[in-house]
Design an enzyme around this catalytic site. Structure first.
Site, PDB file in Angstrom:
ATOM      1  N   TYR A 197       0.462   0.155  10.632  1.00  0.00           N
ATOM      2  CA  TYR A 197      -0.016  -0.273   9.321  1.00  0.00           C
ATOM      3  C   TYR A 197       1.078  -0.063   8.276  1.00  0.00           C
ATOM      4  O   TYR A 197       1.343  -0.950   7.439  1.00  0.00           O
ATOM      5  CB  TYR A 197      -1.266   0.507   8.938  1.00  0.00           C
ATOM      6  CG  TYR A 197      -1.814   0.145   7.573  1.00  0.00           C
ATOM      7  CD1 TYR A 197      -2.370  -1.107   7.333  1.00  0.00           C
ATOM      8  CD2 TYR A 197      -1.779   1.066   6.520  1.00  0.00           C
ATOM      9  CE1 TYR A 197      -2.880  -1.444   6.075  1.00  0.00           C
ATOM     10  CE2 TYR A 197      -2.289   0.742   5.271  1.00  0.00           C
ATOM     11  CZ  TYR A 197      -2.839  -0.513   5.050  1.00  0.00           C
ATOM     12  OH  TYR A 197      -3.328  -0.839   3.809  1.00  0.00           O
TER      13      TYR A 197
ATOM     14  N   SER B 106       0.844  -1.197   0.000  1.00  0.00           N
ATOM     15  CA  SER B 106       0.000   0.000   0.000  1.00  0.00           C
ATOM     16  C   SER B 106       0.876   1.243   0.000  1.00  0.00           C
ATOM     17  O   SER B 106       2.036   1.200   0.432  1.00  0.00           O
ATOM     18  CB  SER B 106      -0.896   0.005   1.246  1.00  0.00           C
ATOM     19  OG  SER B 106      -1.478   1.271   1.460  1.00  0.00           O
TER      20      SER B 106
END
Length: 318
Positions: A187, A161
């Protein structure tokens, strides 16, 4: 720079148009919802047999039923695996054994959750997104080798990501034992790990007919946002004042396209260790942009250090 030549907002079904994947087998983790099920639909639509690997059987069975009904054939099935529990991953890979596997799409993930730990006492985001997928990929390496055919490599696709920009790997305290927890940094660290895993996996398996690349699917609204209140998403600019998705967000079918291209694209035959986005190889990240890859996500020394840590953590090795 390698590119598919397709528009970034192309649906995944277009990526496989004209391809015949009959006789090939794929596993898609988290394949019951979001971009996962769109990945399954595209691969199955081209003739592949696809295992939807999930931790919730009801969701997996509903997805398989939907896909098979649309195809008019039994091309999707369900496999049970909990990536937050290494014993579950071990059971899955042991049951699979050496059956030929052509594509492994490590799609499942958790994002921006409160501080919590997996069954193995690993920080939830890193433990699920990376260590669970590491154990799965390495545990299925033999199956991928067996799936490689003359003139056609087997492929592992690791979902990363743009979130990787938020954090490199913190090798001193990856699981937040002593530092303050930041859900977005955690994350980001896990997404950096996903990219580094593809670098390390490809280095070890490319000569044996298996390539690995990481993918940035771009912004898509899926169950991945389950831990984020709507107000927080608005504050981050993901929705406008009227509650409409911000310009640039993709549909799940568009978001799955780069994953599918990484799995089947002719332009990527024999190519690995890359970070892909918008149906092309990503360029270097430039401040202020929403795309590109940071050097720390493709750093070969960090990839090697992470590989060693992952072997120690999971007990799984090639």
């Amino acid at each position: 720079m390698i590119t598919s030549g397709l528009d970034p907002y192309t649906d995944a079904s277009v990526v496989v148009a004209g391809k015949d994947l009959s006789g090939q087998t794929a596993i898609v983790t988290g394949g019951a919802t979001g971009i996962g099920i769109e990945t399954v639909k595209a691969l199955a639509g081209a003739g592949a047999d696809v295992v939807i690997a999930v931790r919730k059987r009801d969701l997996g069975e509903a997805a398989a039923k939907e896909v098979n009904a649309a195809m008019g054939a039994e091309r999707a099935s369900v496999g049970m695996v909990d990536l937050a529990d290494l014993s579950s991953v071990k059971a899955f890979t042991a049951a699979w054994g050496g059956k030929p596997l052509n594509m492994l799409i490590n799609n499942a993930g958790v994002m921006a959750c409160p501080l919590s730990y997996t069954a193995d006492d690993l920080e939830m985001q890193l433990g699920t997104n990376h260590f669970g997928h590491f154990a799965l990929g390495v545990g299925l390496a033999g199956a991928l080798r067996n799936g490689a055919k003359a003139g056609r490599a087997a492929r592992l696709v690791s979902l990363s990501s743009i979130g990787h920009l938020r954090s490199a790997m913190n090798f001193e305290d990856p699981h937040y034992r002593s530092r303050d927890y930041d859900k977005w940094a955690a994350y980001g660290q896990s997404k950096t790990a996903n990219a580094l895993f593809a670098v390390g996996f490809d280095k070890r398996l490319a000569s044996q007919g298996v390539n690995a690349n990481s993918v940035m699917p771009c912004g898509i609204f899926t169950p991945l946002q389950r831990h984020l209140p709507h107000e927080e998403q608005v504050a981050m600019g993901w929705y406008d004042a009227e509650g409409k998705p911000a310009v640039g967000f993709k549909t799940p079918a568009q978001g799955a396209s780069t994953s599918v291209w990484a799995a089947v694209g002719d332009e990527l035959e024999g190519v690995g260790g890359l970070y892909l986005e918008n149906l092309a190889e990503a360029g270097p990240y430039q401040p202020g942009n929403r795309f590109g890859v940071a050097p720390h996500a493709l750093d070969t020394e960090a990839a090697e250090r992470l590989w060693r840590l992952s072997e120690e953590t999971t007990g799984v090795s090639l």
